[in-house]
Each structure stands twice: as C-alpha cells, then as structure tokens.
Design a protein around this motif. Structure first.
Motif, mmCIF file in Angstrom:
data_model
loop_
_atom_site.group_PDB
_atom_site.id
_atom_site.type_symbol
_atom_site.label_atom_id
_atom_site.label_comp_id
_atom_site.label_asym_id
_atom_site.label_seq_id
_atom_site.Cartn_x
_atom_site.Cartn_y
_atom_site.Cartn_z
ATOM 1 N N LEU A 31 44.159 41.594 50.779
ATOM 2 C CA LEU A 31 43.909 40.747 49.677
ATOM 3 C C LEU A 31 42.633 39.789 50.179
ATOM 4 O O LEU A 31 41.980 39.291 49.378
ATOM 5 N N SER A 34 39.679 41.315 48.927
ATOM 6 C CA SER A 34 39.662 41.846 47.572
ATOM 7 C C SER A 34 38.779 40.703 46.758
ATOM 8 O O SER A 34 38.615 39.691 47.185
ATOM 9 N N GLN A 35 38.279 41.059 45.808
ATOM 10 C CA GLN A 35 37.307 40.350 44.898
ATOM 11 C C GLN A 35 37.823 40.002 43.602
ATOM 12 O O GLN A 35 38.607 40.866 43.281
ATOM 13 N N VAL A 36 37.742 38.855 43.312
ATOM 14 C CA VAL A 36 38.313 38.499 41.887
ATOM 15 C C VAL A 36 37.476 38.973 40.904
ATOM 16 O O VAL A 36 36.329 38.932 40.741
ATOM 17 N N ARG A 37 38.273 39.721 39.974
ATOM 18 C CA ARG A 37 37.478 40.276 38.953
ATOM 19 C C ARG A 37 37.965 39.808 37.563
ATOM 20 O O ARG A 37 39.029 39.168 37.639
ATOM 21 N N GLY A 38 37.183 39.977 36.631
ATOM 22 C CA GLY A 38 37.500 39.568 35.411
ATOM 23 C C GLY A 38 36.286 38.469 34.745
ATOM 24 O O GLY A 38 35.344 38.201 35.368
ATOM 25 N N THR A 39 36.891 37.855 33.698
ATOM 26 C CA THR A 39 35.829 36.999 33.112
ATOM 27 C C THR A 39 36.379 35.414 33.287
ATOM 28 O O THR A 39 37.756 35.348 32.771
ATOM 29 N N PRO A 40 35.534 34.631 33.690
ATOM 30 C CA PRO A 40 36.157 33.271 33.779
ATOM 31 C C PRO A 40 36.403 32.643 32.374
ATOM 32 O O PRO A 40 35.674 33.048 31.315
#
Length: 75
Positions: A31, A34-40
């Motif tokens: 964890l 890990s990198q946060v993925r997605g769109t703000p």
C-alpha cells in the motif's frame, strides 16, 4: 474512546499469530508503494449536469428494472 488508527492496528497485530503479522506487514508495504490513480473530482465538475434529465430518467428506470431481478439461470 479516541484511539488512533495506528494504535488500533497495533492492538490487532498483537492478537495475531506471527504469520498473519507478516501478511499485514507485506500488505502495508504494498500500500505504501501504491500510487493513487484516477481523476480528481474537481476535474470532473465540468461534466456536472451535462446529461439531459430525460436520459437520466431512462438510466434510473433501467437500473431499477434490471437490478431488482435475479436470473437464477444466469450462471
């Protein structure tokens, strides 16, 4: 009771056998890397209210109709 998350995790770890403690440690390491993925969400605000209300109603009806039924032969 105002216990921190770290303190709670430590308490849970103390009650676990060592092999499970190792699994928790490995999971925590994964964890941390890990990198946060997605769109703000702020970038998505421009799409707010871009779907016409009639289309939203059709989607709502389709979801209600299809999601409330179980097809026992599906699997």
């Amino acid at each position: 009771m105002n216990i921190s998350i770290i303190d709670e995790v430590i308490e849970q770890l103390k009650a676990m056998p060592q092999d499970l403690q190792w699994q928790v440690l490995e999971f925590a390491r994964i964890l941390a890397k890990s990198q946060v993925r997605g769109t703000p969400g702020k970038k998505l605000l421009r799409f707010a209210a871009s779907i016409p209300p009639d289309d939203l109603q059709l989607m709502r009806e389709a979801i209600e109709q299809d999601c409330e039924q179980v097809d026992i032969n599906e699997w």
